[in-house]
Motif scaffolding. Structure first.
Motif, PDB file in Angstrom:
ATOM      1  N   LEU A 148      36.767  35.677  46.422  1.00  0.00           N
ATOM      2  CA  LEU A 148      37.824  34.676  46.252  1.00  0.00           C
ATOM      3  C   LEU A 148      38.793  34.884  47.406  1.00  0.00           C
ATOM      4  O   LEU A 148      39.430  35.939  47.497  1.00  0.00           O
ATOM      5  N   ALA A 166      39.563  39.066  46.665  1.00  0.00           N
ATOM      6  CA  ALA A 166      38.981  39.635  45.449  1.00  0.00           C
ATOM      7  C   ALA A 166      37.468  39.533  45.583  1.00  0.00           C
ATOM      8  O   ALA A 166      36.943  38.506  46.024  1.00  0.00           O
ATOM      9  N   ILE A 167      36.776  40.615  45.217  1.00  0.00           N
ATOM     10  CA  ILE A 167      35.312  40.592  45.212  1.00  0.00           C
ATOM     11  C   ILE A 167      34.836  40.741  43.768  1.00  0.00           C
ATOM     12  O   ILE A 167      35.353  41.576  43.021  1.00  0.00           O
ATOM     13  N   GLY A 168      33.896  39.894  43.393  1.00  0.00           N
ATOM     14  CA  GLY A 168      33.272  39.990  42.075  1.00  0.00           C
ATOM     15  C   GLY A 168      31.885  40.565  42.231  1.00  0.00           C
ATOM     16  O   GLY A 168      31.124  40.147  43.121  1.00  0.00           O
ATOM     17  N   VAL A 169      31.568  41.548  41.415  1.00  0.00           N
ATOM     18  CA  VAL A 169      30.243  42.189  41.434  1.00  0.00           C
ATOM     19  C   VAL A 169      29.747  42.312  40.003  1.00  0.00           C
ATOM     20  O   VAL A 169      30.499  42.077  39.050  1.00  0.00           O
ATOM     21  N   ALA A 209      32.766  42.323  37.427  1.00  0.00           N
ATOM     22  CA  ALA A 209      33.952  43.149  37.705  1.00  0.00           C
ATOM     23  C   ALA A 209      34.604  42.650  38.982  1.00  0.00           C
ATOM     24  O   ALA A 209      33.912  42.317  39.945  1.00  0.00           O
ATOM     25  N   VAL A 210      35.929  42.570  38.984  1.00  0.00           N
ATOM     26  CA  VAL A 210      36.661  42.053  40.146  1.00  0.00           C
ATOM     27  C   VAL A 210      37.564  43.147  40.694  1.00  0.00           C
ATOM     28  O   VAL A 210      38.285  43.796  39.937  1.00  0.00           O
ATOM     29  N   SER A 211      37.524  43.355  42.005  1.00  0.00           N
ATOM     30  CA  SER A 211      38.424  44.317  42.627  1.00  0.00           C
ATOM     31  C   SER A 211      38.905  43.764  43.963  1.00  0.00           C
ATOM     32  O   SER A 211      38.488  42.681  44.382  1.00  0.00           O
ATOM     33  N   ARG A 212      39.813  44.497  44.608  1.00  0.00           N
ATOM     34  CA  ARG A 212      40.377  44.015  45.879  1.00  0.00           C
ATOM     35  C   ARG A 212      39.749  44.747  47.044  1.00  0.00           C
ATOM     36  O   ARG A 212      39.580  45.965  47.006  1.00  0.00           O
ATOM     37  N   ILE A 213      39.402  43.995  48.068  1.00  0.00           N
ATOM     38  CA  ILE A 213      38.837  44.589  49.282  1.00  0.00           C
ATOM     39  C   ILE A 213      39.550  44.011  50.505  1.00  0.00           C
ATOM     40  O   ILE A 213      40.176  42.954  50.427  1.00  0.00           O
ATOM     41  N   ILE A 214      39.465  44.720  51.633  1.00  0.00           N
ATOM     42  CA  ILE A 214      39.915  44.144  52.893  1.00  0.00           C
ATOM     43  C   ILE A 214      38.675  43.719  53.659  1.00  0.00           C
ATOM     44  O   ILE A 214      37.608  44.304  53.513  1.00  0.00           O
ATOM     45  N   SER A 221      30.621  37.782  44.837  1.00  0.00           N
ATOM     46  CA  SER A 221      31.353  36.609  45.323  1.00  0.00           C
ATOM     47  C   SER A 221      32.722  37.032  45.795  1.00  0.00           C
ATOM     48  O   SER A 221      33.248  38.081  45.408  1.00  0.00           O
ATOM     49  N   GLU A 261      44.915  33.722  49.478  1.00  0.00           N
ATOM     50  CA  GLU A 261      45.881  34.432  48.635  1.00  0.00           C
ATOM     51  C   GLU A 261      47.262  33.826  48.811  1.00  0.00           C
ATOM     52  O   GLU A 261      47.750  33.703  49.932  1.00  0.00           O
ATOM     53  N   PHE A 263      42.481  40.088  53.103  1.00  0.00           N
ATOM     54  CA  PHE A 263      42.032  40.758  51.886  1.00  0.00           C
ATOM     55  C   PHE A 263      41.567  39.675  50.926  1.00  0.00           C
ATOM     56  O   PHE A 263      41.833  38.484  51.129  1.00  0.00           O
TER      57      PHE A 263
END
Lengths: 163, 163
Positions: B79, B30-33, B42-47, B77, B82, B28
């Motif tokens: 990150l 963090a993705i920034g869009v 905006a940053v959210s969590r993705i797998i 982007s 973890e 997993f």
């Protein structure tokens, strides 16, 4: 669009309490900023804590890319709520918080209070907190998107997550 | 500026290997869009997982805000790296990877291979992987900023982290 099912739930106190605890208990987070050279959203890791009013703040070096970015454009966001175990990362509650960054003047009264508060949460920062290139930045929330797990999405106001 | 000390180290094989393992082992991230409405990052969590060529890809629903964002502007982007323990989060290696998102057509040969690969890494995704609103997006790295801990910063090329 009235018949389109909404995936956003109505805000309730349980959501507000979860959001506040995610923000207040965060010791590190991902920060998203706008890369001054490319315009890309860039994500990096920062350590943070919250001040008395619930507003998160970070200690950051002007040598760091994310610091250069927020000095150029103060729009940023935090992702708080880090999985600390091997469970499903999409079940773990997390929250995206769009913020405006504000530099804290080193000669301000607020600086001393934030310094003490930061060291309480991050004692190891004592090694570099007073370096010339380090400073505090308040990240003032403009709202929040809370994801409490599958099907538990909320859009919150600053008042919902502060105070 | 020649006398300004650089905080970026020269890329070596140790850095390349660390970068590749951070990307390939990430389950997993963090993705920034770029938020299509506000322009905020905006940053959210993705797998995620990586395909044979080392390029990361995600399974995402068009109902998710980050999916709507990359469909509007493919600059994003990741990150990766973890912390999975209670240690100092700034000591844990991590890497920021600016990417261009590319939707994978559902009727393409690649789709079947990515589906199989994704389920190997994320078996629980079987519950929703074939839902109509879910799809795969390749996140093609444009470079990478590796932070291996204090004083261990590297700027890498796509060739350094892929293959």
């Amino acid at each position: 669009m009235a018949d389109k099912p909404s995936v956003i739930r109505e805000t309730d106190n349980e959501a507000r309490e979860l959001a506040k605890s995610l923000l207040r208990e965060a010791r590190f987070a991902a920060i998203g900023v706008l890369d001054p050279e490319t315009g890309f959203p860039a994500v990096s890791r920062i350590i943070l804590t919250t001040s008395d009013d619930g507003v998160p703040f970070i200690l950051a070096s002007t040598l760091a890319a994310h610091t250069q970015a927020i000095l150029k454009d103060p729009r940023c966001s935090l992702l708080v709520g880090e999985p600390q175990d091997k469970g499903d990362p999409l079940v773990h509650p997390r929250m995206t918080v769009p913020c405006i960054a504000e530099k804290v003047a080193k000669d301000s009264d607020a600086h001393g209070r934030l310094r003490e508060r930061f060291l309480t949460t991050h004692p190891k920062a004592k090694l570099y907190i007073d370096f010339g290139d380090f400073g505090f930045y308040r990240l003032v929330p403009q709202g929040a998107a809370l994801n409490g797990g599958f099907g538990k999405a909320f859009l919150l106001t600053p008042a919902d997550i502060l105070g």
